[in-house]
Write a protein that holds these residues in place. Structure first.
Motif, PDB file in Angstrom:
ATOM      1  N   PHE A 102      -4.831   7.549 -17.914  1.00 28.70           N
ATOM      2  CA  PHE A 102      -3.625   8.148 -18.458  1.00 28.70           C
ATOM      3  C   PHE A 102      -2.505   7.113 -18.598  1.00 28.70           C
ATOM      4  O   PHE A 102      -1.831   7.059 -19.619  1.00 28.70           O
ATOM      5  CB  PHE A 102      -3.159   9.307 -17.554  1.00 28.70           C
ATOM      6  N   LYS A 103      -2.318   6.278 -17.569  1.00 29.90           N
ATOM      7  CA  LYS A 103      -1.261   5.263 -17.596  1.00 29.90           C
ATOM      8  C   LYS A 103      -1.560   4.173 -18.622  1.00 29.90           C
ATOM      9  O   LYS A 103      -0.656   3.619 -19.238  1.00 29.90           O
ATOM     10  CB  LYS A 103      -1.080   4.658 -16.218  1.00 29.90           C
ATOM     11  N   SER A 104      -2.827   3.826 -18.821  1.00 32.58           N
ATOM     12  CA  SER A 104      -3.168   2.737 -19.733  1.00 32.58           C
ATOM     13  C   SER A 104      -3.039   3.172 -21.200  1.00 32.58           C
ATOM     14  O   SER A 104      -2.866   2.333 -22.068  1.00 32.58           O
ATOM     15  CB  SER A 104      -4.569   2.213 -19.445  1.00 32.58           C
ATOM     16  N   THR A 105      -3.131   4.435 -21.488  1.00 37.05           N
ATOM     17  CA  THR A 105      -3.027   4.914 -22.876  1.00 37.05           C
ATOM     18  C   THR A 105      -1.578   5.041 -23.316  1.00 37.05           C
ATOM     19  O   THR A 105      -1.305   5.243 -24.474  1.00 37.05           O
ATOM     20  CB  THR A 105      -3.724   6.284 -23.046  1.00 37.05           C
ATOM     21  N   ARG A 106      -0.639   4.919 -22.436  1.00 35.66           N
ATOM     22  CA  ARG A 106       0.784   5.050 -22.778  1.00 35.66           C
ATOM     23  C   ARG A 106       1.299   3.809 -23.348  1.00 35.66           C
ATOM     24  O   ARG A 106       1.314   2.824 -23.507  1.00 35.66           O
ATOM     25  CB  ARG A 106       1.594   5.425 -21.554  1.00 35.66           C
ATOM     26  N   LYS A 148      -2.419  16.072  -1.044  1.00 42.22           N
ATOM     27  CA  LYS A 148      -3.343  15.077  -0.506  1.00 42.22           C
ATOM     28  C   LYS A 148      -3.434  13.900  -1.466  1.00 42.22           C
ATOM     29  O   LYS A 148      -3.066  14.000  -2.643  1.00 42.22           O
ATOM     30  CB  LYS A 148      -4.711  15.684  -0.255  1.00 42.22           C
ATOM     31  N   ARG A 149      -3.932  12.816  -0.954  1.00 50.90           N
ATOM     32  CA  ARG A 149      -4.077  11.621  -1.770  1.00 50.90           C
ATOM     33  C   ARG A 149      -5.166  11.857  -2.808  1.00 50.90           C
ATOM     34  O   ARG A 149      -6.155  12.547  -2.548  1.00 50.90           O
ATOM     35  CB  ARG A 149      -4.450  10.442  -0.884  1.00 50.90           C
ATOM     36  N   PRO A 150      -5.002  11.254  -3.993  1.00 49.96           N
ATOM     37  CA  PRO A 150      -6.038  11.432  -5.015  1.00 49.96           C
ATOM     38  C   PRO A 150      -7.337  10.726  -4.600  1.00 49.96           C
ATOM     39  O   PRO A 150      -7.312   9.660  -4.004  1.00 49.96           O
ATOM     40  CB  PRO A 150      -5.432  10.779  -6.263  1.00 49.96           C
ATOM     41  N   ASP A 151      -8.449  11.360  -4.928  1.00 49.07           N
ATOM     42  CA  ASP A 151      -9.740  10.735  -4.632  1.00 49.07           C
ATOM     43  C   ASP A 151     -10.090   9.747  -5.761  1.00 49.07           C
ATOM     44  O   ASP A 151      -9.292   9.506  -6.675  1.00 49.07           O
ATOM     45  CB  ASP A 151     -10.828  11.789  -4.462  1.00 49.07           C
ATOM     46  N   LYS A 152     -11.273   9.198  -5.712  1.00 48.54           N
ATOM     47  CA  LYS A 152     -11.682   8.154  -6.653  1.00 48.54           C
ATOM     48  C   LYS A 152     -11.624   8.660  -8.104  1.00 48.54           C
ATOM     49  O   LYS A 152     -11.120   7.983  -9.007  1.00 48.54           O
ATOM     50  CB  LYS A 152     -13.098   7.697  -6.306  1.00 48.54           C
ATOM     51  N   ARG A 204      -8.994   7.288 -11.137  1.00 49.24           N
ATOM     52  CA  ARG A 204      -9.451   6.753 -12.427  1.00 49.24           C
ATOM     53  C   ARG A 204      -8.817   7.515 -13.587  1.00 49.24           C
ATOM     54  O   ARG A 204      -8.461   6.924 -14.602  1.00 49.24           O
ATOM     55  CB  ARG A 204     -10.965   6.797 -12.499  1.00 49.24           C
ATOM     56  N   GLU A 205      -8.648   8.837 -13.417  1.00 52.84           N
ATOM     57  CA  GLU A 205      -7.969   9.607 -14.451  1.00 52.84           C
ATOM     58  C   GLU A 205      -6.523   9.156 -14.599  1.00 52.84           C
ATOM     59  O   GLU A 205      -6.017   9.035 -15.721  1.00 52.84           O
ATOM     60  CB  GLU A 205      -8.020  11.097 -14.123  1.00 52.84           C
ATOM     61  N   LEU A 206      -5.876   8.898 -13.483  1.00 53.98           N
ATOM     62  CA  LEU A 206      -4.492   8.414 -13.532  1.00 53.98           C
ATOM     63  C   LEU A 206      -4.410   7.053 -14.211  1.00 53.98           C
ATOM     64  O   LEU A 206      -3.497   6.795 -15.011  1.00 53.98           O
ATOM     65  CB  LEU A 206      -3.916   8.309 -12.115  1.00 53.98           C
ATOM     66  N   GLN A 207      -5.351   6.174 -13.914  1.00 54.96           N
ATOM     67  CA  GLN A 207      -5.370   4.848 -14.545  1.00 54.96           C
ATOM     68  C   GLN A 207      -5.561   4.961 -16.050  1.00 54.96           C
ATOM     69  O   GLN A 207      -4.897   4.283 -16.832  1.00 54.96           O
ATOM     70  CB  GLN A 207      -6.463   3.964 -13.935  1.00 54.96           C
TER      71      GLN A 207
END
Length: 132
Positions: free
Chosen positions: A128-132, A115-119, A123-126
């Protein structure tokens, strides 16, 4: 209650019998399945108007489900499901294959649908991506 015809009477059309035996919801759906090659009578293709007789073997494909049944009685009237089950007998190999396929499907689907990620997950994905 629907009274099945005796074997001495004339046969029944395949599409009518499939509808009466509750394999398909409408007669037109049964006819479409026959025209699409998803129903075989005695290991041969058939047309909707083919006469079905007691003792004939049918191979029916409905979606992912494959059935192999023997005609035990004829009827051209749709009745309750209990009466419809008396019109045919499923072969043992067909029943075992369906149960194995159902179990396999259950095991594969045990993880649940994607299923699509909820809100919160977005935010967790964002983060995670921003810390890389």
């Amino acid at each position: 209650m629907v009274k099945p015809q005796t074997s001495t009477e004339a046969g029944t059309r395949v599409d009518v019998w499939l509808w009466a035996a509750r394999f398909f919801k409408t007669r037109s759906l049964a006819k479409q399945a026959i025209d699409g090659g998803r129903v075989d009578v005695n290991d041969l293709g058939c047309k909707a108007a083919k006469t079905l007789r007691v003792g004939d073997m049918l191979k029916i494909s409905r979606g992912e489900e494959r059935l192999e049944v023997e005609v035990l009685a004829l009827s051209d009237k749709r009745g309750p499901a209990s009466a419809a089950m008396e019109l045919y007998g499923e072969t043992e190999t067909s029943r075992l294959a369906r149960e194995a396929a159902r179990e396999q499907h259950r095991l594969i689907g045990a993880s649940g649908p994607l299923k699509r990620p909820d809100k919160h997950a977005r935010r967790e994905l964002q983060r995670f991506k921003s810390t890389r």
